[in-house]
Design a protein around this motif. Sequence first.
Motif, short mmCIF file in Angstrom:
data_model
loop_
_atom_site.label_atom_id
_atom_site.label_comp_id
_atom_site.label_asym_id
_atom_site.label_seq_id
_atom_site.Cartn_x
_atom_site.Cartn_y
_atom_site.Cartn_z
N ASP A 125 0.82 -1.22 0.00
CA ASP A 125 0.00 0.00 0.00
C ASP A 125 0.85 1.27 0.00
OD1 ASP A 125 -2.27 -1.52 0.00
OD2 ASP A 125 -2.70 -1.29 2.13
N LEU A 129 2.77 -0.19 -4.70
CA LEU A 129 1.65 0.12 -5.58
C LEU A 129 1.95 1.34 -6.45
CD1 LEU A 129 -1.33 -0.35 -6.42
CD2 LEU A 129 -1.98 1.14 -4.52
N LEU A 135 -1.24 -0.06 -11.31
CA LEU A 135 -2.57 0.05 -11.91
C LEU A 135 -2.69 1.27 -12.81
CD1 LEU A 135 -4.72 -0.84 -8.76
CD2 LEU A 135 -4.22 -2.32 -10.70
N TYR A 141 -2.91 -3.23 -15.30
CA TYR A 141 -4.02 -3.72 -14.49
C TYR A 141 -4.66 -4.97 -15.08
CZ TYR A 141 -7.30 -0.80 -17.36
OH TYR A 141 -8.03 -0.21 -18.37
N ASN A 175 -3.36 4.81 -9.33
CA ASN A 175 -3.03 3.54 -8.68
C ASN A 175 -3.77 3.40 -7.35
OD1 ASN A 175 -0.61 2.54 -10.44
ND2 ASN A 175 -0.14 4.69 -9.98
N TRP A 179 -7.01 0.88 -6.72
CA TRP A 179 -6.84 -0.14 -5.69
C TRP A 179 -7.95 -0.04 -4.64
CZ3 TRP A 179 -5.17 -4.66 -4.98
CH2 TRP A 179 -4.85 -5.18 -3.72
N GLU A 180 -8.31 1.17 -4.27
CA GLU A 180 -9.40 1.35 -3.32
C GLU A 180 -10.72 0.89 -3.93
OE1 GLU A 180 -9.33 2.16 -0.13
OE2 GLU A 180 -7.13 2.13 -0.29
N LYS A 183 -10.73 -2.93 -3.77
CA LYS A 183 -10.97 -3.43 -2.41
C LYS A 183 -12.42 -3.21 -1.99
CE LYS A 183 -7.57 -1.31 -0.27
NZ LYS A 183 -6.67 -0.94 0.86
N ILE A 200 -7.98 -10.20 -2.39
CA ILE A 200 -7.14 -9.03 -2.12
C ILE A 200 -5.81 -9.47 -1.53
CG2 ILE A 200 -6.95 -6.90 -0.77
CD1 ILE A 200 -10.02 -6.73 -0.90
#
Length: 327
Positions: A125, A129, A135, A141, A175, A179-180, A183, A200
């Motif tokens: 994190d 990342l 991403l 991705y 990114n 990612w958020e 998740k 995850i």
Amino acid sequence: MERELIFDIDMSDYDDVRYCCSGADVCLDCWPLMTVAIKVMDTALRDDFGFDHILWVYSDRRGVHCWVCDRRARRLTNEQRAAVADYFRVYNGSENNAKKVSLTGPVLHPFLARSYMEVLEVFFDKKFLCGQQLLSTQEKYEKILPIIPDESAAAELHDRWQGNRRSSIPKGDPNIVRWEQLKNMLQSGKHKRQGLRRCIEEIVFSYTYPRLDMEVSKHMNHLLKAPFCVHPKTGRVCVPIDPDRCEDFDPTAVPALSELLEELNMGTPKSDGEWEATLLGQSIKFFRSSFLQPLLKSCKVQHFTMLLLSSFVFKIVNSGSPSSSSP
């Protein structure tokens, strides 16, 4: 009769998840993967297996080596070495398999849970990342989306990230934003299932978990460069790494043989400790004080214990069975 238990981790095995370098090349952006490997494995070797005498060494080009030198580690059979190595087996890399990590069971094994919470998740994190821009583009991705077992969830994320729903894309680093989004989708709503929530963790493990050369650890006769030898291509010295300060280790600052010779030729005092006045000084001091001296002390204690035990057995054999009043 004996051989150290050894582990070999090469940066080239991470080429599918790092975008700054490839092959034997390393830089300060991808080297932290080795830092993560040291933290995860050093903790497990000490806490889970009870080993004390562990030496981490820079391989001088593309990775790190680990030497476990406890007496019981040195006396392990090939089968026992394979069992220890399999304890660390999580990553099953295959070019034909998009999903390289499968975490089964209702909960993670305590070793994996500890590694994830204390090391892998934070590193992924906070550094990896964005550092590798995992991403940022469709090409990148699309390596992550196939890990998601639910095709509808993967397709929804792919559609969103392609920009078909631009109004729903928040501002910020793509990114972090993506990612958020990933998740949130897998941890809530219609996709909130054990398999998808575990996905995850599987992504994080796929990108950051140590990738061992398993065959090196399984056999007593496998060759490995010794500490303080010189790499034939880079000319750099295989120096020890302090696992408690591995974040500070800089592979680009490791002294080369040419630099050491120049130091010596410029007038370093000729004595038994002349190398301690060179760029290798701190490495030599760490090797002696943190690894060699404790190991030698342990060997002496074990040797003294064996002598006492042998003496006791010898007396019993030569005097007959001990009396009932003997301790």
